[in-house]
Design a protein around this motif. Structure first.
Motif, PDB file in Angstrom:
ATOM      1  N   ALA A 114       0.833  -1.209   0.000  1.00  0.00           N
ATOM      2  CA  ALA A 114       0.000   0.000   0.000  1.00  0.00           C
ATOM      3  C   ALA A 114       0.865   1.256   0.000  1.00  0.00           C
ATOM      4  O   ALA A 114       0.605   2.208  -0.739  1.00  0.00           O
ATOM      5  CB  ALA A 114      -0.916  -0.012   1.221  1.00  0.00           C
ATOM      6  N   ILE A 115       1.907   1.256   0.835  1.00  0.00           N
ATOM      7  CA  ILE A 115       2.819   2.407   0.867  1.00  0.00           C
ATOM      8  C   ILE A 115       3.460   2.593  -0.499  1.00  0.00           C
ATOM      9  O   ILE A 115       3.550   3.717  -1.023  1.00  0.00           O
ATOM     10  CB  ILE A 115       3.900   2.217   1.947  1.00  0.00           C
ATOM     11  N   TYR A 116       3.914   1.478  -1.088  1.00  0.00           N
ATOM     12  CA  TYR A 116       4.581   1.535  -2.396  1.00  0.00           C
ATOM     13  C   TYR A 116       3.675   2.185  -3.438  1.00  0.00           C
ATOM     14  O   TYR A 116       4.134   2.978  -4.270  1.00  0.00           O
ATOM     15  CB  TYR A 116       4.964   0.122  -2.829  1.00  0.00           C
ATOM     16  N   GLN A 117       2.388   1.850  -3.389  1.00  0.00           N
ATOM     17  CA  GLN A 117       1.464   2.399  -4.382  1.00  0.00           C
ATOM     18  C   GLN A 117       1.180   3.886  -4.156  1.00  0.00           C
ATOM     19  O   GLN A 117       0.816   4.604  -5.091  1.00  0.00           O
ATOM     20  CB  GLN A 117       0.148   1.607  -4.360  1.00  0.00           C
ATOM     21  N   CYS A 118       1.348   4.355  -2.927  1.00  0.00           N
ATOM     22  CA  CYS A 118       1.040   5.756  -2.600  1.00  0.00           C
ATOM     23  C   CYS A 118       2.269   6.654  -2.517  1.00  0.00           C
ATOM     24  O   CYS A 118       2.132   7.881  -2.488  1.00  0.00           O
ATOM     25  CB  CYS A 118       0.303   5.828  -1.255  1.00  0.00           C
ATOM     26  N   PHE A 119       3.449   6.070  -2.454  1.00  0.00           N
ATOM     27  CA  PHE A 119       4.674   6.818  -2.171  1.00  0.00           C
ATOM     28  C   PHE A 119       5.272   7.390  -3.456  1.00  0.00           C
ATOM     29  O   PHE A 119       5.506   6.655  -4.426  1.00  0.00           O
ATOM     30  CB  PHE A 119       5.697   5.892  -1.508  1.00  0.00           C
ATOM     31  N   ASP A 120       5.539   8.688  -3.470  1.00  0.00           N
ATOM     32  CA  ASP A 120       6.177   9.346  -4.618  1.00  0.00           C
ATOM     33  C   ASP A 120       7.681   9.198  -4.472  1.00  0.00           C
ATOM     34  O   ASP A 120       8.347  10.007  -3.824  1.00  0.00           O
ATOM     35  CB  ASP A 120       5.783  10.815  -4.679  1.00  0.00           C
ATOM     36  N   LEU A 145      -1.059   4.473   4.751  1.00  0.00           N
ATOM     37  CA  LEU A 145      -1.270   5.821   4.228  1.00  0.00           C
ATOM     38  C   LEU A 145       0.067   6.547   4.126  1.00  0.00           C
ATOM     39  O   LEU A 145       0.995   6.265   4.894  1.00  0.00           O
ATOM     40  CB  LEU A 145      -2.211   6.625   5.137  1.00  0.00           C
ATOM     41  N   VAL A 146       0.138   7.476   3.191  1.00  0.00           N
ATOM     42  CA  VAL A 146       1.310   8.336   3.045  1.00  0.00           C
ATOM     43  C   VAL A 146       0.849   9.781   3.142  1.00  0.00           C
ATOM     44  O   VAL A 146      -0.035  10.222   2.395  1.00  0.00           O
ATOM     45  CB  VAL A 146       2.028   8.093   1.703  1.00  0.00           C
ATOM     46  N   ASP A 147       1.441  10.512   4.087  1.00  0.00           N
ATOM     47  CA  ASP A 147       1.075  11.892   4.380  1.00  0.00           C
ATOM     48  C   ASP A 147       2.105  12.831   3.759  1.00  0.00           C
ATOM     49  O   ASP A 147       3.319  12.673   3.995  1.00  0.00           O
ATOM     50  CB  ASP A 147       1.028  12.069   5.904  1.00  0.00           C
ATOM     51  N   TYR A 148       1.645  13.785   2.973  1.00  0.00           N
ATOM     52  CA  TYR A 148       2.548  14.709   2.276  1.00  0.00           C
ATOM     53  C   TYR A 148       2.573  16.080   2.954  1.00  0.00           C
ATOM     54  O   TYR A 148       1.659  16.429   3.722  1.00  0.00           O
ATOM     55  CB  TYR A 148       2.133  14.839   0.808  1.00  0.00           C
ATOM     56  N   VAL A 149       3.619  16.843   2.656  1.00  0.00           N
ATOM     57  CA  VAL A 149       3.845  18.115   3.341  1.00  0.00           C
ATOM     58  C   VAL A 149       2.750  19.140   3.070  1.00  0.00           C
ATOM     59  O   VAL A 149       2.572  20.081   3.843  1.00  0.00           O
ATOM     60  CB  VAL A 149       5.214  18.708   2.963  1.00  0.00           C
ATOM     61  N   ASP A 150       2.014  18.966   1.967  1.00  0.00           N
ATOM     62  CA  ASP A 150       0.953  19.937   1.661  1.00  0.00           C
ATOM     63  C   ASP A 150      -0.352  19.616   2.378  1.00  0.00           C
ATOM     64  O   ASP A 150      -1.347  20.322   2.205  1.00  0.00           O
ATOM     65  CB  ASP A 150       0.727  20.016   0.148  1.00  0.00           C
ATOM     66  N   GLY A 151      -0.348  18.551   3.180  1.00  0.00           N
ATOM     67  CA  GLY A 151      -1.562  18.171   3.888  1.00  0.00           C
ATOM     68  C   GLY A 151      -2.346  17.071   3.211  1.00  0.00           C
ATOM     69  O   GLY A 151      -3.311  16.555   3.786  1.00  0.00           O
ATOM     70  N   MET A 153      -3.149  13.363   2.071  1.00  0.00           N
ATOM     71  CA  MET A 153      -2.853  12.027   2.585  1.00  0.00           C
ATOM     72  C   MET A 153      -3.433  11.013   1.610  1.00  0.00           C
ATOM     73  O   MET A 153      -4.639  11.010   1.343  1.00  0.00           O
ATOM     74  CB  MET A 153      -3.437  11.829   3.984  1.00  0.00           C
ATOM     75  N   LEU A 154      -2.560  10.159   1.073  1.00  0.00           N
ATOM     76  CA  LEU A 154      -2.992   9.136   0.128  1.00  0.00           C
ATOM     77  C   LEU A 154      -3.084   7.799   0.853  1.00  0.00           C
ATOM     78  O   LEU A 154      -2.186   7.419   1.605  1.00  0.00           O
ATOM     79  CB  LEU A 154      -2.013   9.024  -1.038  1.00  0.00           C
ATOM     80  N   ALA A 155      -4.172   7.081   0.604  1.00  0.00           N
ATOM     81  CA  ALA A 155      -4.384   5.781   1.226  1.00  0.00           C
ATOM     82  C   ALA A 155      -4.687   4.750   0.152  1.00  0.00           C
ATOM     83  O   ALA A 155      -5.295   5.072  -0.885  1.00  0.00           O
ATOM     84  CB  ALA A 155      -5.544   5.846   2.222  1.00  0.00           C
ATOM     85  N   GLN A 156      -4.282   3.520   0.400  1.00  0.00           N
ATOM     86  CA  GLN A 156      -4.650   2.415  -0.487  1.00  0.00           C
ATOM     87  C   GLN A 156      -5.659   1.549   0.248  1.00  0.00           C
ATOM     88  O   GLN A 156      -5.421   1.122   1.375  1.00  0.00           O
ATOM     89  CB  GLN A 156      -3.411   1.593  -0.873  1.00  0.00           C
TER      90      GLN A 156
END
Length: 388
Positions: free
Chosen positions: A151-157, A245-251, A253-256
């Motif tokens: 899940a992280i892999y799919q959401c992580f830039d 989930l992966v949380d980005y600096v702009d606020g 949050m991407l979840a799979q």
């Protein structure tokens, strides 16, 4: 056609992988299947998939395997050396051998290049730096099969990791997430392996019940993704629908999201960078109704802090943690110790053993072996004290 090898073909991950592969026979060619000693299931799978080679780790089972495969084009082999040979050369390799027995075969696959899918925790927990270095040298692509890391892999830039603020790994909380410490003292193996959401093997189910699995996943995530480990969090999510989930600096949050079935993340790795169909029904969000989150209780689940401390200290500590946990879980399943003693034995082992950081795979295996010996001594001491 993509050639594939499944290391640990008769386990839960291996059989899930076979289910997907057999649904698209024109897309995949099975190069090799391996098992420990389950000859019947290994031979059946090899015959169904027309595997080029089937390997059993226990050489005493080789005559039985040869007899089962007599008259078929599948070659039979036995022993760890044969498994390592089978691990090399496929386009795509699933590493799903439980325990440190999977270290050498996974390393052989990584050194040969191609796509190597990590399902067993030992390569990244016990020998993460070595595995990553070998992948960098060979050009192998490592893909995670654990639902959380996938899940992280799919959401992580990965092109802009500095834009990631934190990673959140979700945990079901296991069957005892609402139990008091006093109630947990009397947990039986049957209760511990009855996971509320997932169908898994006994050892992994117990790890879920103690939440050691989340501690090990924390270590794996720190190896796989370039985020400081103090920015990797664990949150209890009872429904097991959001896998991480992966949380980005702009606020943002991407979840799979996905069903609680390993075929979903395995399919992602099988088809990567494409997608493939699975037999899973789409999530019915209306039927789900709600998604709940809560903090993990460190008092009831001390394994989480043990794992974080091992990650922070580094060196041989993660390998010791993993080895001691395997011994403790086996002792619990054999009814030699109580449920709460699993984490206590891991802590005892960590306090007694302080080797230097391993520089090679042989060093890792030596640390693993000594940690198991010490953990077993801790088990025996507790059993003796309990008798007396």
């Amino acid at each position: 056609m993509k050639s594939i090898t499944i290391l640990g073909a008769t386990g839960s991950v291996g059989t899930s992988t076979l289910d997907l592969v057999e649904r698209e026979p024109d897309r995949f060619r099975v190069r090799a299947l391996t098992a420990n000693r389950d000859v019947r299931r290994l031979a059946d799978a090899a015959i169904r998939t027309h595997a080029e080679i089937a390997v059993v780790a226990d050489e005493r089972c080789l005559p039985e395997l040869k007899a089962a495969l007599s008259g078929t084009p599948t070659q039979a082999a036995g022993g760890m050396a044969a498994i390592c040979d089978a691990a090399a050369g496929a386009d795509w390799t699933m590493g799903a051998i439980v325990g440190c027995a999977g270290l050498k075969p996974v390393m052989a696959a990584v050194k040969s290049g191609g796509i190597v899918v990590i399902a067993n925790k030992e390569p990244l927990v016990s020998a993460g730096d070595l595995v990553l270095a070998a992948a960098s040298e060979s050009g192998a692509t490592l893909l995670p099969a654990d639902s959380e890391h996938n899940a992280i892999y799919q959401c992580f830039d990965s092109t802009r990791p500095a834009r990631v603020r934190r990673i959140v790994i979700t945990a079901s909380g296991g069957p005892f997430r609402d139990w008091s410490i006093e109630q947990m003292r009397g947990v039986t193996p049957e209760q511990a392996i009855a996971h509320p959401n997932w169908s898994m093997g006994a050892k992994i189910s117990v790890d879920s019940a103690t939440m050691m699995n989340k501690g090990l996943e924390l270590i794996e995530a720190a190896r796989l993704f370039p985020v400081p480990h103090d920015r990797i969090e664990i949150v209890v999510h009872r429904q097991s629908v959001i896998h991480s989930l992966v949380d980005y600096v702009d606020g943002s949050m991407l979840a799979q999201l996905g069903p609680s079935d390993m075929r979903v993340p395995i399919a992602h790795t099988l088809a990567w960078p494409d997608r493939m169909a699975t037999p899973m029904e789409p999530l019915d969000l209306v039927a789900l109704g709600r998604l709940d989150f809560e903090a993990a209780d460190p008092a009831r689940f001390p394994a989480l802090q043990l794992a974080r401390d091992a990650l922070t200290t580094g060196g041989a500590r993660p390998a010791i943690l993993n080895a001691a946990n395997e011994i403790a879980v086996a002792a619990f399943l054999a009814r030699r110790i109580g449920f709460l003693e699993i984490a206590a034995i891991v802590a005892d082992t960590l306090s007694r053993y302080h080797p230097p950081a391993p520089d090679s795979l042989d060093d890792v295996l030596a640390v693993d072996a000594e940690a198991r010996t010490i953990a077993d001594e801790c088990v025996q001491a507790r059993v003796k004290d309990g008798v007396e």
